[in-house]
Write a protein that holds these residues in place. Structure first.
Motif, PDB file in Angstrom:
ATOM      1  N   LEU A  84     -25.504   5.535  11.310  1.00 47.13           N
ATOM      2  CA  LEU A  84     -24.766   4.276  11.379  1.00 47.13           C
ATOM      3  C   LEU A  84     -23.461   4.333  10.588  1.00 47.13           C
ATOM      4  O   LEU A  84     -22.423   3.817  11.033  1.00 47.13           O
ATOM      5  N   GLU A  85     -23.510   4.993   9.425  1.00 43.74           N
ATOM      6  CA  GLU A  85     -22.334   5.031   8.552  1.00 43.74           C
ATOM      7  C   GLU A  85     -21.208   5.916   9.078  1.00 43.74           C
ATOM      8  O   GLU A  85     -20.134   5.985   8.476  1.00 43.74           O
ATOM      9  N   ASP A  86     -21.468   6.593  10.203  1.00 41.57           N
ATOM     10  CA  ASP A  86     -20.411   7.425  10.805  1.00 41.57           C
ATOM     11  C   ASP A  86     -19.458   6.589  11.655  1.00 41.57           C
ATOM     12  O   ASP A  86     -18.420   7.105  12.105  1.00 41.57           O
ATOM     13  N   SER A  87     -19.788   5.348  11.870  1.00 37.76           N
ATOM     14  CA  SER A  87     -18.926   4.477  12.672  1.00 37.76           C
ATOM     15  C   SER A  87     -17.560   4.341  12.016  1.00 37.76           C
ATOM     16  O   SER A  87     -17.453   4.208  10.799  1.00 37.76           O
ATOM     17  N   GLY A  88     -16.542   4.372  12.848  1.00 35.86           N
ATOM     18  CA  GLY A  88     -15.189   4.255  12.331  1.00 35.86           C
ATOM     19  C   GLY A  88     -14.197   4.816  13.321  1.00 35.86           C
ATOM     20  O   GLY A  88     -14.514   5.036  14.488  1.00 35.86           O
ATOM     21  N   VAL A  89     -12.991   5.040  12.847  1.00 27.54           N
ATOM     22  CA  VAL A  89     -11.949   5.614  13.689  1.00 27.54           C
ATOM     23  C   VAL A  89     -11.645   7.019  13.180  1.00 27.54           C
ATOM     24  O   VAL A  89     -11.381   7.207  11.994  1.00 27.54           O
ATOM     25  N   TYR A  90     -11.674   7.965  14.086  1.00 29.29           N
ATOM     26  CA  TYR A  90     -11.421   9.361  13.745  1.00 29.29           C
ATOM     27  C   TYR A  90     -10.036   9.740  14.276  1.00 29.29           C
ATOM     28  O   TYR A  90      -9.782   9.659  15.465  1.00 29.29           O
ATOM     29  N   PHE A  91      -9.181  10.120  13.354  1.00 31.83           N
ATOM     30  CA  PHE A  91      -7.809  10.488  13.706  1.00 31.83           C
ATOM     31  C   PHE A  91      -7.626  11.995  13.631  1.00 31.83           C
ATOM     32  O   PHE A  91      -8.188  12.663  12.769  1.00 31.83           O
ATOM     33  N   CYS A  92      -6.799  12.478  14.500  1.00 30.93           N
ATOM     34  CA  CYS A  92      -6.380  13.863  14.470  1.00 30.93           C
ATOM     35  C   CYS A  92      -4.870  13.880  14.260  1.00 30.93           C
ATOM     36  O   CYS A  92      -4.151  12.982  14.727  1.00 30.93           O
ATOM     37  N   ALA A  93      -4.387  14.871  13.549  1.00 31.05           N
ATOM     38  CA  ALA A  93      -2.957  15.020  13.329  1.00 31.05           C
ATOM     39  C   ALA A  93      -2.594  16.485  13.425  1.00 31.05           C
ATOM     40  O   ALA A  93      -3.444  17.363  13.255  1.00 31.05           O
ATOM     41  N   SER A  94      -1.330  16.754  13.719  1.00 27.61           N
ATOM     42  CA  SER A  94      -0.886  18.150  13.740  1.00 27.61           C
ATOM     43  C   SER A  94       0.500  18.269  13.125  1.00 27.61           C
ATOM     44  O   SER A  94       1.262  17.295  13.055  1.00 27.61           O
ATOM     45  N   SER A  95       0.800  19.465  12.666  1.00 25.07           N
ATOM     46  CA  SER A  95       2.131  19.771  12.173  1.00 25.07           C
ATOM     47  C   SER A  95       2.475  21.196  12.576  1.00 25.07           C
ATOM     48  O   SER A  95       1.592  22.030  12.766  1.00 25.07           O
ATOM     49  N   LEU A  96       3.780  21.443  12.683  1.00 30.02           N
ATOM     50  CA  LEU A  96       4.229  22.736  13.207  1.00 30.02           C
ATOM     51  C   LEU A  96       3.867  23.870  12.255  1.00 30.02           C
ATOM     52  O   LEU A  96       3.290  24.876  12.650  1.00 30.02           O
ATOM     53  N   THR A  97       4.203  23.682  11.003  1.00 27.24           N
ATOM     54  CA  THR A  97       3.924  24.692   9.997  1.00 27.24           C
ATOM     55  C   THR A  97       3.205  24.043   8.831  1.00 27.24           C
ATOM     56  O   THR A  97       3.176  22.817   8.710  1.00 27.24           O
ATOM     57  N   THR A  98       2.660  24.856   7.964  1.00 31.46           N
ATOM     58  CA  THR A  98       1.975  24.324   6.798  1.00 31.46           C
ATOM     59  C   THR A  98       2.950  23.616   5.874  1.00 31.46           C
ATOM     60  O   THR A  98       2.604  22.629   5.231  1.00 31.46           O
ATOM     61  N   SER A  99       4.175  24.097   5.836  1.00 29.86           N
ATOM     62  CA  SER A  99       5.151  23.484   4.938  1.00 29.86           C
ATOM     63  C   SER A  99       5.799  22.243   5.536  1.00 29.86           C
ATOM     64  O   SER A  99       6.435  21.466   4.821  1.00 29.86           O
ATOM     65  N   GLN A 100       5.635  22.048   6.854  1.00 33.23           N
ATOM     66  CA  GLN A 100       6.206  20.837   7.447  1.00 33.23           C
ATOM     67  C   GLN A 100       5.466  19.632   6.891  1.00 33.23           C
ATOM     68  O   GLN A 100       4.242  19.547   6.958  1.00 33.23           O
ATOM     69  N   GLU A 101       6.212  18.713   6.367  1.00 30.91           N
ATOM     70  CA  GLU A 101       5.570  17.644   5.608  1.00 30.91           C
ATOM     71  C   GLU A 101       5.068  16.507   6.475  1.00 30.91           C
ATOM     72  O   GLU A 101       4.145  15.801   6.103  1.00 30.91           O
ATOM     73  N   THR A 102       5.672  16.309   7.620  1.00 30.00           N
ATOM     74  CA  THR A 102       5.261  15.207   8.473  1.00 30.00           C
ATOM     75  C   THR A 102       4.112  15.636   9.363  1.00 30.00           C
ATOM     76  O   THR A 102       4.190  16.666  10.028  1.00 30.00           O
ATOM     77  N   GLN A 103       3.060  14.856   9.344  1.00 25.11           N
ATOM     78  CA  GLN A 103       1.936  15.081  10.242  1.00 25.11           C
ATOM     79  C   GLN A 103       2.013  14.038  11.354  1.00 25.11           C
ATOM     80  O   GLN A 103       2.206  12.851  11.085  1.00 25.11           O
ATOM     81  N   TYR A 104       1.839  14.482  12.576  1.00 24.25           N
ATOM     82  CA  TYR A 104       1.922  13.614  13.740  1.00 24.25           C
ATOM     83  C   TYR A 104       0.513  13.254  14.176  1.00 24.25           C
ATOM     84  O   TYR A 104      -0.280  14.141  14.481  1.00 24.25           O
ATOM     85  N   PHE A 105       0.253  11.970  14.215  1.00 24.08           N
ATOM     86  CA  PHE A 105      -1.101  11.498  14.449  1.00 24.08           C
ATOM     87  C   PHE A 105      -1.340  11.115  15.905  1.00 24.08           C
ATOM     88  O   PHE A 105      -0.446  10.622  16.597  1.00 24.08           O
ATOM     89  N   GLY A 106      -2.581  11.317  16.318  1.00 28.12           N
ATOM     90  CA  GLY A 106      -3.025  10.831  17.610  1.00 28.12           C
ATOM     91  C   GLY A 106      -3.481   9.386  17.512  1.00 28.12           C
ATOM     92  O   GLY A 106      -3.506   8.811  16.419  1.00 28.12           O
ATOM     93  N   PRO A 107      -3.881   8.783  18.626  1.00 29.32           N
ATOM     94  CA  PRO A 107      -4.272   7.375  18.649  1.00 29.32           C
ATOM     95  C   PRO A 107      -5.637   7.106  18.048  1.00 29.32           C
ATOM     96  O   PRO A 107      -5.991   5.959  17.798  1.00 29.32           O
ATOM     97  N   GLY A 108      -6.405   8.158  17.826  1.00 33.35           N
ATOM     98  CA  GLY A 108      -7.727   7.959  17.226  1.00 33.35           C
ATOM     99  C   GLY A 108      -8.822   7.774  18.263  1.00 33.35           C
ATOM    100  O   GLY A 108      -8.574   7.391  19.408  1.00 33.35           O
ATOM    101  N   THR A 109     -10.032   8.090  17.833  1.00 31.60           N
ATOM    102  CA  THR A 109     -11.242   7.808  18.611  1.00 31.60           C
ATOM    103  C   THR A 109     -12.063   6.810  17.817  1.00 31.60           C
ATOM    104  O   THR A 109     -12.385   7.059  16.649  1.00 31.60           O
ATOM    105  N   ARG A 110     -12.371   5.688  18.476  1.00 34.92           N
ATOM    106  CA  ARG A 110     -13.186   4.665  17.821  1.00 34.92           C
ATOM    107  C   ARG A 110     -14.649   4.937  18.127  1.00 34.92           C
ATOM    108  O   ARG A 110     -15.068   4.870  19.273  1.00 34.92           O
ATOM    109  N   LEU A 111     -15.414   5.255  17.084  1.00 40.02           N
ATOM    110  CA  LEU A 111     -16.820   5.598  17.246  1.00 40.02           C
ATOM    111  C   LEU A 111     -17.673   4.478  16.683  1.00 40.02           C
ATOM    112  O   LEU A 111     -17.464   4.033  15.551  1.00 40.02           O
ATOM    113  N   LEU A 112     -18.618   4.035  17.490  1.00 38.40           N
ATOM    114  CA  LEU A 112     -19.567   3.018  17.040  1.00 38.40           C
ATOM    115  C   LEU A 112     -20.968   3.580  17.212  1.00 38.40           C
ATOM    116  O   LEU A 112     -21.356   3.952  18.332  1.00 38.40           O
ATOM    117  N   VAL A 113     -21.696   3.660  16.124  1.00 42.68           N
ATOM    118  CA  VAL A 113     -23.070   4.151  16.157  1.00 42.68           C
ATOM    119  C   VAL A 113     -24.000   2.955  15.953  1.00 42.68           C
ATOM    120  O   VAL A 113     -23.903   2.252  14.933  1.00 42.68           O
TER     121      VAL A 113
END
Lengths: 114, 111
Positions: A84-113
């Protein structure tokens, strides 16, 4: 250029079931991150991939969570068995390089258990 | 909280007014970033300020950083109804790449 995409957008499952979330990063981005926001609390880091390798998995809550990034492209996050406690929004993000400071986020997956 | 506090938790203003949100953090940082989340959508990166910077501007956004107080503020000037969203600060420490987020401020701008 397509942004970060996540599938599914919503998932409703029963306690004890398995759910697999998918993230497709921006093409060419080596770095992929998973975060989640549960119960309206702050967004918390789960783990970080550099290509197919796990760079930092310090935020993974327990061994019911398994993240993979075979081939260094898309990633999956599997929760088995879901609680039950896993319910929430799961976001994914990506960046080009490790040093690139901005992470670009996806819209998320809303999980309800339930 | 791993990050600290953001205040206010919720802010309701009229179009044209300015909105100020504050963020405090606990550890030393490399940079601090602000993100916006519109209802049901992902996080959109707004602005980044490095630890050696004190103020930064981007359009109607103004960010300040006080590393001695471990705090930052985001000012949105001449707000619009489209600015209605949740705003999060996130810090990136030295030597690691994960972002540490605050709890967020829900901003409502009324026409």
């Amino acid at each position: 250029e397509a942004g970060v995409t996540q599938f599914p957008s919503h998932s409703v499952i029963e306690k004890g079931q398995t759910v697999t979330l998918r993230c497709d990063p921006i093409s060419g981005h080596d770095n992929l991150y998973w975060y989640r926001r549960v119960m309206g609390k702050e967004i918390k880091f789960l783990l970080h991939f550099v290509k197919e390798s796990k760079q930092d998995e310090s935020g993974m809550p327990n061994n019911r969570f398994l993240a993979e990034r075979t081939g260094g492209t898309y990633s999956t996050l599997k929760v088995q068995p879901a609680e039950l406690e896993d319910s929430g929004v799961y976001f994914c993000a990506s960046s080009l390089t490790t040093s690139q400071e901005t992470q670009y986020f996806g819209p998320g997956t809303r999980l309800l258990v339930l | 909280s791993q990050q600290g506090e953001e205040d206010p938790q919720a802010l309701s203003i009229q179009e044209g007014e300015n909105a100020t949100m504050n963020c405090s953090y606990k550890t030393s940082i490399n940079n601090l970033q602000w993100y916006r989340q519109n209802s049901g959508r992902g996080l959109v990166h707004l602005i980044l300020i490095r630890s050696n910077e004190r103020e930064k501007h981007s359009g109607r956004l103004r960010v300040t950083l006080d590393t001695s107080k471990k705090s930052s503020s985001l000012l949105i000037t001449a707000s619009r109804a489209a600015d209605t969203a949740s705003y999060f600060c996130a810090t990136k420490g030295n030597g690691y790449n994960k972002l540490i987020f605050g709890a967020g401020t829900r901003l409502a701008v009324h026409p």
